[in-house]
Design a protein around this motif. Structure first.
Motif, PDB file in Angstrom:
ATOM      1  N   ILE A   1      -5.038  97.459 122.046  1.00  0.00           N
ATOM      2  CA  ILE A   1      -4.967  96.229 120.956  1.00  0.00           C
ATOM      3  C   ILE A   1      -5.395  95.199 121.517  1.00  0.00           C
ATOM      4  O   ILE A   1      -6.111  94.208 120.869  1.00  0.00           O
ATOM      5  N   VAL A   2      -4.844  94.678 122.736  1.00  0.00           N
ATOM      6  CA  VAL A   2      -4.895  93.411 123.145  1.00  0.00           C
ATOM      7  C   VAL A   2      -6.241  93.006 123.785  1.00  0.00           C
ATOM      8  O   VAL A   2      -6.798  91.895 123.604  1.00  0.00           O
ATOM      9  N   LEU A   3      -6.774  94.029 124.373  1.00  0.00           N
ATOM     10  CA  LEU A   3      -7.870  93.728 125.362  1.00  0.00           C
ATOM     11  C   LEU A   3      -9.167  93.873 124.510  1.00  0.00           C
ATOM     12  O   LEU A   3     -10.178  93.271 124.874  1.00  0.00           O
ATOM     13  N   ALA A   4      -9.243  94.620 123.303  1.00  0.00           N
ATOM     14  CA  ALA A   4     -10.460  94.786 122.201  1.00  0.00           C
ATOM     15  C   ALA A   4     -11.016  93.374 122.078  1.00  0.00           C
ATOM     16  O   ALA A   4     -12.160  93.184 122.319  1.00  0.00           O
ATOM     17  N   PRO A   5     -10.304  92.251 121.658  1.00  0.00           N
ATOM     18  CA  PRO A   5     -10.913  91.356 121.033  1.00  0.00           C
ATOM     19  C   PRO A   5     -11.637  90.417 122.294  1.00  0.00           C
ATOM     20  O   PRO A   5     -12.687  89.690 122.171  1.00  0.00           O
TER      21      PRO A   5
ATOM     22  N   GLY B   1     -15.095  91.686 122.951  1.00  0.00           N
ATOM     23  CA  GLY B   1     -16.020  91.418 121.824  1.00  0.00           C
ATOM     24  C   GLY B   1     -15.898  92.653 121.068  1.00  0.00           C
ATOM     25  O   GLY B   1     -16.999  92.676 120.091  1.00  0.00           O
ATOM     26  N   LEU B   2     -14.768  93.477 120.921  1.00  0.00           N
ATOM     27  CA  LEU B   2     -14.858  94.532 120.033  1.00  0.00           C
ATOM     28  C   LEU B   2     -14.053  94.329 118.848  1.00  0.00           C
ATOM     29  O   LEU B   2     -12.787  93.669 118.952  1.00  0.00           O
ATOM     30  N   PRO B   3     -14.241  95.247 117.904  1.00  0.00           N
ATOM     31  CA  PRO B   3     -13.288  94.848 116.542  1.00  0.00           C
ATOM     32  C   PRO B   3     -12.011  95.675 116.650  1.00  0.00           C
ATOM     33  O   PRO B   3     -11.731  96.224 117.728  1.00  0.00           O
TER      34      PRO B   3
ATOM     35  N   TRP C   1      -0.806 101.612 135.802  1.00  0.00           N
ATOM     36  CA  TRP C   1      -2.104 102.069 135.877  1.00  0.00           C
ATOM     37  C   TRP C   1      -2.603 103.134 134.899  1.00  0.00           C
ATOM     38  O   TRP C   1      -3.704 103.006 134.131  1.00  0.00           O
ATOM     39  N   ILE C   2      -1.587 103.837 134.512  1.00  0.00           N
ATOM     40  CA  ILE C   2      -1.884 104.920 133.455  1.00  0.00           C
ATOM     41  C   ILE C   2      -1.970 104.058 132.062  1.00  0.00           C
ATOM     42  O   ILE C   2      -3.024 104.502 131.476  1.00  0.00           O
ATOM     43  N   GLY C   3      -1.332 102.879 131.887  1.00  0.00           N
ATOM     44  CA  GLY C   3      -1.449 102.475 130.736  1.00  0.00           C
ATOM     45  C   GLY C   3      -2.923 101.613 130.336  1.00  0.00           C
ATOM     46  O   GLY C   3      -3.561 101.776 129.330  1.00  0.00           O
ATOM     47  N   LEU C   4      -3.144 100.995 131.788  1.00  0.00           N
ATOM     48  CA  LEU C   4      -4.536 100.541 131.791  1.00  0.00           C
ATOM     49  C   LEU C   4      -5.683 101.606 131.650  1.00  0.00           C
ATOM     50  O   LEU C   4      -6.598 101.374 130.941  1.00  0.00           O
ATOM     51  N   LEU C   5      -5.441 102.589 132.154  1.00  0.00           N
ATOM     52  CA  LEU C   5      -6.585 103.546 132.475  1.00  0.00           C
ATOM     53  C   LEU C   5      -6.694 104.375 130.882  1.00  0.00           C
ATOM     54  O   LEU C   5      -7.727 104.617 130.338  1.00  0.00           O
ATOM     55  N   MET C   6      -5.588 104.520 130.245  1.00  0.00           N
ATOM     56  CA  MET C   6      -5.600 105.102 128.965  1.00  0.00           C
ATOM     57  C   MET C   6      -6.115 103.917 128.052  1.00  0.00           C
ATOM     58  O   MET C   6      -7.275 104.461 127.201  1.00  0.00           O
ATOM     59  N   ALA C   7      -6.109 102.604 128.065  1.00  0.00           N
ATOM     60  CA  ALA C   7      -6.825 101.819 127.320  1.00  0.00           C
ATOM     61  C   ALA C   7      -8.152 101.579 127.827  1.00  0.00           C
ATOM     62  O   ALA C   7      -8.954 101.485 126.778  1.00  0.00           O
ATOM     63  N   GLY C   8      -8.527 101.774 128.804  1.00  0.00           N
ATOM     64  CA  GLY C   8      -9.898 101.663 129.345  1.00  0.00           C
ATOM     65  C   GLY C   8     -10.608 102.916 128.623  1.00  0.00           C
ATOM     66  O   GLY C   8     -11.816 102.831 128.158  1.00  0.00           O
ATOM     67  N   SER C   9     -10.094 104.049 128.669  1.00  0.00           N
ATOM     68  CA  SER C   9     -10.796 105.267 127.871  1.00  0.00           C
ATOM     69  C   SER C   9     -11.033 105.118 126.570  1.00  0.00           C
ATOM     70  O   SER C   9     -12.114 105.163 126.019  1.00  0.00           O
ATOM     71  N   CYS C  10      -9.939 104.495 125.697  1.00  0.00           N
ATOM     72  CA  CYS C  10     -10.133 104.187 124.400  1.00  0.00           C
ATOM     73  C   CYS C  10     -11.338 103.195 124.263  1.00  0.00           C
ATOM     74  O   CYS C  10     -11.850 103.229 123.415  1.00  0.00           O
ATOM     75  N   LEU C  11     -11.268 101.848 124.772  1.00  0.00           N
ATOM     76  CA  LEU C  11     -12.340 100.812 124.764  1.00  0.00           C
ATOM     77  C   LEU C  11     -13.561 101.248 124.998  1.00  0.00           C
ATOM     78  O   LEU C  11     -14.444 101.026 124.495  1.00  0.00           O
TER      79      LEU C  11
ATOM     80  N   PRO D   1      -2.654  99.684 111.681  1.00  0.00           N
ATOM     81  CA  PRO D   1      -1.094  99.864 111.899  1.00  0.00           C
ATOM     82  C   PRO D   1      -0.627 101.385 111.449  1.00  0.00           C
ATOM     83  O   PRO D   1       0.090 101.913 112.080  1.00  0.00           O
ATOM     84  N   ILE D   2      -1.357 102.269 110.484  1.00  0.00           N
ATOM     85  CA  ILE D   2      -0.810 103.584 110.215  1.00  0.00           C
ATOM     86  C   ILE D   2      -0.897 104.425 111.310  1.00  0.00           C
ATOM     87  O   ILE D   2      -0.434 105.395 111.802  1.00  0.00           O
ATOM     88  N   HIS D   3      -2.392 104.218 112.305  1.00  0.00           N
ATOM     89  CA  HIS D   3      -2.575 104.929 113.523  1.00  0.00           C
ATOM     90  C   HIS D   3      -1.582 104.750 114.447  1.00  0.00           C
ATOM     91  O   HIS D   3      -1.068 105.771 115.347  1.00  0.00           O
ATOM     92  N   ILE D   4      -1.028 103.601 114.769  1.00  0.00           N
ATOM     93  CA  ILE D   4      -0.007 103.234 115.700  1.00  0.00           C
ATOM     94  C   ILE D   4       1.279 103.784 115.070  1.00  0.00           C
ATOM     95  O   ILE D   4       2.021 104.294 116.101  1.00  0.00           O
ATOM     96  N   LEU D   5       1.924 103.927 113.969  1.00  0.00           N
ATOM     97  CA  LEU D   5       2.838 104.338 113.514  1.00  0.00           C
ATOM     98  C   LEU D   5       2.932 106.081 113.623  1.00  0.00           C
ATOM     99  O   LEU D   5       3.707 106.468 114.251  1.00  0.00           O
ATOM    100  N   TRP D   6       1.701 106.569 113.415  1.00  0.00           N
ATOM    101  CA  TRP D   6       1.670 108.090 113.788  1.00  0.00           C
ATOM    102  C   TRP D   6       1.791 108.248 115.181  1.00  0.00           C
ATOM    103  O   TRP D   6       2.317 109.319 115.585  1.00  0.00           O
TER     104      TRP D   6
END
Length: 318
Positions: A132-136, A139-141, A196-206, A146-151
């Motif tokens: 969520i933090v790195l996307a903006p 330059g990504l939307p 590093w796991i958190g960053l790699l997970m975020a990198g995969s998503c972005l 919120p419901i995704h994070i809750l789930w």
């Protein structure tokens, strides 16, 4: 312990030693014979002064001071006096010393599973936050609603985390060296792994989000799916700090396997069931989109397994 030959010392010989002499000698003594109650306390104190963690067994009233002084006082539950039981941290209900070994083993399993639980929960939450933090900044939307994070917090964080807490003992757990009493829960590379796991997970998503936007795919649903499945596959990889999942076997923790299978199925329902699509604001993914999500979700699993492979070969140390 000392490197010289083991010694046997009697209570009468012990009485002739000063405290400093006992501290010097105690590392090499393996057997104490016919010692008085106050001498037991001296032995415990001398060992502690050398930096040892002392376990003391006893059953009588005269054992109470040494039981209280030791790091772990162990009283006999059948033949032990009430005074000894009150002074001890552990009571052997069957008066069987072999029970101490089983208790130590269970304690190691509980501690190891606590580390797995916190590593999994914190790494997954770190992945969500970084996504969520790195996307903006890239330059990504906004990638998730919120419901995704809750789930994700309710399903893919909670259930596998609880299943990891009852993970069976790893092979060779009793051959591992003792854990220092002052060691942090996050020692031995745990905080680095969370990072590093958190960053790699975020990198995969972005990366998924960027590629999906370029290809005109349903990018938000895909990011949601990749993050969910990355966490589920991560729970399988984190079952051991060094042992591969393939050598452990999938069915050795049936509850975790069940939670992963159910979570994968429910996530598919969220993607394809019309009523759940409305609730979670998802869109049906095509075969290529879904396969791409599964491929991206395995990146974290493969990386954790590679890290364990490097640790087993001592090419990587924490």
């Amino acid at each position: 312990m000392g490197s010289t030959a083991a010694r046997v010392i009697s209570g009468s010989e012990l009485a002739t030693l000063s405290h400093d002499q006992l501290v010097e000698l105690v590392a090499d003594v393996r057997v104490y014979a016919r010692v008085a109650p106050e001498q037991k306390l001296r032995i415990v104190a001398a060992l502690q002064e050398r930096g040892e963690s002392v376990a003391m067994t006893g059953d009588g009233v005269n054992d109470a001071p040494a039981l209280k002084r030791a790091e772990i006082g162990i009283a006999m539950g059948v033949t032990g006096t009430d005074v000894a039981k009150e002074a001890a941290e552990m009571v052997l209900l069957d008066d069987n010393f072999a029970t101490i070994v089983r208790a130590v083993r269970e304690g190691r399993v509980v501690y190891a599973n606590l580390r797995k639980f916190f590593k999994y929960i914190l790494a997954c939450n770190a992945g969500e936050i970084w996504t969520i933090v790195l996307a903006p900044f890239l330059g990504l939307p906004l990638p998730l609603l919120p419901i995704h994070i809750l789930w994700i917090n309710l399903m893919t964080d909670g259930a596998p985390g609880l299943a990891l807490a009852i993970e069976p003992a790893e092979k060779g757990i009793m051959r591992q060296p003792p854990i220092p009493p002052d060691e942090s829960l996050f020692a031995r590379g745990m905080w680095q792994q969370i990072l590093w796991i958190g960053l790699l997970m975020a990198g995969s998503c972005l990366l998924t989000q960027k590629i999906a936007i370029v290809l005109g795919w349903h990018w938000q649903t895909m990011v949601f799916t990749v993050l969910c499945y990355s966490q589920l596959f991560n729970s399988l990889a984190l079952r051991s700090e060094r042992q591969s999942l393939f050598s452990q076997g999938l069915v050795s923790n049936r509850l975790l396997l069940l939670t992963v299978v159910v979570s994968v199925a429910v996530q598919l329902g969220i993607i394809y069931v019309p009523a759940l699509q409305i609730l979670f604001r998802t869109q049906a993914l095509g075969a290529a989109e879904l396969m791409f999500c599964f491929a991206m979700a395995t990146i974290v699993f493969a990386a954790v397994e590679m890290e364990k492979w490097l640790l087993r070969r001592h090419w990587l140390r924490y």
